[in-house]
Motif scaffolding. Sequence first.
Motif, mmCIF file in Angstrom:
data_model
loop_
_atom_site.group_PDB
_atom_site.id
_atom_site.type_symbol
_atom_site.label_atom_id
_atom_site.label_comp_id
_atom_site.label_asym_id
_atom_site.label_seq_id
_atom_site.Cartn_x
_atom_site.Cartn_y
_atom_site.Cartn_z
ATOM 1 N N VAL A 377 0.845 -1.206 0.000
ATOM 2 C CA VAL A 377 0.000 0.000 0.000
ATOM 3 C C VAL A 377 0.875 1.249 0.000
ATOM 4 N N LEU A 378 1.923 1.260 0.831
ATOM 5 C CA LEU A 378 2.810 2.421 0.885
ATOM 6 C C LEU A 378 3.534 2.608 -0.449
ATOM 7 N N ARG A 379 3.901 1.508 -1.121
ATOM 8 C CA ARG A 379 4.544 1.615 -2.436
ATOM 9 C C ARG A 379 3.584 2.268 -3.439
ATOM 10 N N GLU A 380 2.306 1.863 -3.406
ATOM 11 C CA GLU A 380 1.323 2.473 -4.302
ATOM 12 C C GLU A 380 1.209 3.975 -4.046
ATOM 13 N N ILE A 381 1.257 4.369 -2.770
ATOM 14 C CA ILE A 381 1.175 5.802 -2.430
ATOM 15 C C ILE A 381 2.410 6.539 -2.935
ATOM 16 N N ILE A 386 -2.279 6.105 -5.857
ATOM 17 C CA ILE A 386 -3.453 6.425 -5.030
ATOM 18 C C ILE A 386 -3.473 7.935 -4.887
ATOM 19 N N GLY A 387 -4.155 8.602 -5.788
ATOM 20 C CA GLY A 387 -4.147 10.062 -5.803
ATOM 21 C C GLY A 387 -5.303 10.699 -5.064
ATOM 22 N N PRO A 437 11.254 -1.309 -0.973
ATOM 23 C CA PRO A 437 12.271 -1.528 -2.019
ATOM 24 C C PRO A 437 11.706 -1.248 -3.410
ATOM 25 N N PHE A 438 12.579 -0.786 -4.314
ATOM 26 C CA PHE A 438 12.236 -0.554 -5.714
ATOM 27 C C PHE A 438 13.308 -1.205 -6.578
ATOM 28 N N GLU A 439 12.954 -1.430 -7.870
ATOM 29 C CA GLU A 439 13.906 -2.067 -8.780
ATOM 30 C C GLU A 439 15.150 -1.193 -8.937
ATOM 31 N N GLY A 440 16.264 -1.854 -9.275
ATOM 32 C CA GLY A 440 17.519 -1.150 -9.406
ATOM 33 C C GLY A 440 18.224 -0.931 -8.072
ATOM 34 N N GLU A 441 17.939 -1.806 -7.055
ATOM 35 C CA GLU A 441 18.574 -1.705 -5.739
ATOM 36 C C GLU A 441 18.344 -0.341 -5.096
ATOM 37 N N ARG A 442 17.159 0.218 -5.336
ATOM 38 C CA ARG A 442 16.797 1.488 -4.701
ATOM 39 C C ARG A 442 15.848 1.206 -3.529
ATOM 40 N N MET A 443 15.993 1.968 -2.468
ATOM 41 C CA MET A 443 15.180 1.775 -1.270
ATOM 42 C C MET A 443 14.726 3.136 -0.753
ATOM 43 N N GLN A 481 1.678 14.535 -0.199
ATOM 44 C CA GLN A 481 2.861 15.064 -0.875
ATOM 45 C C GLN A 481 3.952 14.008 -1.078
ATOM 46 N N LEU A 482 3.743 12.798 -0.551
ATOM 47 C CA LEU A 482 4.778 11.764 -0.633
ATOM 48 C C LEU A 482 5.140 11.420 -2.072
ATOM 49 N N ALA A 483 4.129 11.308 -2.940
ATOM 50 C CA ALA A 483 4.381 10.843 -4.314
ATOM 51 C C ALA A 483 5.312 11.793 -5.056
ATOM 52 N N ASN A 484 5.077 13.112 -4.915
ATOM 53 C CA ASN A 484 5.925 14.080 -5.630
ATOM 54 C C ASN A 484 7.375 14.006 -5.159
#
Length: 736
Positions: A377-381, A386-387, A437-443, A481-484
């Motif tokens: 859910v937090l990843r979607e935000i 989730i706008g 976590p996100f692809e490309g070893e990004r967190m 404001q998290l998404a931006n």
Amino acid sequence: MLKFRILKTYFLEILLLVAIAIIATVVMVSWFLNSHFERSTTHMVNQLNQEFLAENHRINEYLQKMVKISGMELFFEPSVQKLMYQKDLPNFDVVTSIRRLDAVMSTNIHTHSIYVYNAANDYIYATSNVDSDTVAKFKDAGVTELFSGSADHLRLAPIPRYADSPLGTIPVYSFVFYDIQKTEPRIGGALVMNITLDWLREIFKDVVGSQSQVMFVDEAGTIAYHTDSSQFLKNIAEDATFRQMVASNSPSGYFPYGAGKEKSFVFYSKSAENPLYLMRIYPYDTIMGGIVSMRITTLLLVLACITVAMILAVLISRRLYKPIHQMVSRVHAGDKEALYKEGELRFLSSSIDRMLTQAETFEETTESYRTLLQTDVLREILMGKIGDPDLMLAQFKEYKLPFSLEAPLQLIGLKPLDERALERLGLGFLDVHMEVPFEGERMLVVTQNCNAQQLQDLYDRSIASGVELVIFNRRIEHPFQLANHASLILEELRFSFMYDTGIKVEEKELKRSLNAGVYPSELEKNLLHLLHQGRAIEAYDVYTGFFGEIAKYSFTHFRFSMKRLYISLQLLVKEMQETGCFIDSQELSIGKFELSLESLVHRSDLDDFFRQWFDRFEEELQRCKAQKNRAIAEQIKQVVEEEYANPNLCLQFLADKVHLSVSYVSKVFKDCEGVSVSDYCLGIRMGKAAEMLEESDIPVKDIASAIGFSNENYFYAVFRKQRGFTPNEFRKRARL
């Protein structure tokens, strides 16, 4: 008597409770299945329809991207360019180019044919499965509409149409490639790739005998795909189903249509990026045909469950009688009987302990699953999916995200950081946090109420765990404001190779634009011009400016620009190979180069790659130039050997022989041989004179004439200066 009462009481209660619980459960499940079967089934099919649309959209984008990339690579090949624009083509070039088209077509089973249009010859060349011919006589007459007038709206977009072939008309999607600068007032040349609709059939498993009909319809009602090929490009704007679908004004949904045996369900979906509706039509019986059999199955299930429940109740009640009787006996019996029964009580106690342990394991599993749901859910935000603010607040409450909506949030981006490094990092010292976590070893780490010391500890631990780049945002007022902020940080993490290892950056310091920038064509043109001249150092300076320009924007723009520059350099190598350079060149494939950009760790690796390539250009040009100059010098020497007796032999005479300027011939010969052309000619003439003086009795006057001297006295003076003796003295000494 006591034993009978306990057995009777507990047996009947347990039997009744178990039977009632099972019957109630089965009845409720049966009612739910009967009342919600149609709704759940149609919802499931509608969801599948949306997923099919999304999958088709992704595959369509991939197909278009694949076709564009392969088509652009084919478009820029020299052989295809000749076929497209050259007026007079040798048959050998035509055959070679068509074979190349066949090779490209064979790599994709869904490619029907490939055409190359040459406006200069008014001719269309095609792959071997279609006869090439003039535009007026070409079998696929419909394709000529793509070449006339301003065709910008057709460029690189799939165009549904019928293609004429020896087997009849075939529905295809056509992709048109042409030079933008050559479109007015008429396209001078174009490449057309025709893709069949079989790839869509494979996606939807749309085969003969399928229970549903699948179609793509645009907003004007024109069918771009249909299970029945005869319906292709048919307009159904006046059809009742189409009008009802458009009137719903919804991106997806379903509705029943018709009555009786003709009744059916119509499912439709439409994405915001694609103007096409995906429609699936199922017969009503296909969706609801199982409801009657389900009712019968439910009834049989109820009866079976009741029977099994009765049997289990008897067995369980009799099994439970012993511990119940044991407790009753212990209350009413003496100490000896209690000690006698101690073993069974210990067994009952251990059984309860095992049940409690299993309950704890279940709670841990439930907690782990809840954490995964919270992370999703937090990843979607964070990704901005989730706008809606109300929906976001509802998600926070439903999944119990551990953040207060009243206090500011903090966002930290880390790269590279995998799960093992995360375990070593240990974020337990943060009061409230979640890592995504996100692809490309990004967190991304979202936290709250962290003080400056805790953030500094997080940075220190991150660097110690192998993290190379840490980006902080110390205050985000609201989850909306998290998404931006997350998009800015995630994009900057993809440029981690531009930072030194162990750098800490504040998000407010980031200046990168997420928009797609303009490709710096002038810088590329200047760079290629310098490389063509062998000026590697200056070319690298231009590359540095090129890099800085494209790095101002998104990573997607950066990757596209670097890939385009790489392709341009490959084309320059192929051009120079025609002049004898880069004979043993081994190029890195475009795919591998793109992967190297994705996994780039340090910018210096990419800079060194291009610097070595630029140095190779300079070395190859110098080698080719030296080889060419040596050939010119050898040609001049051969002319001198053949024409030394010619009185007119001079620098101008030699320059005319090799069709070059006097100054160029003089410089090239001097650089290669170390002597001037005149000195070399004089040396050859004197050598020939010495041979004749030694080996013959020819008069000196005739020898002077034989080597191109018209004045005997001048010959005497030159020979004496060169050999130290007069010709007669030289002859006498040679014969001693």
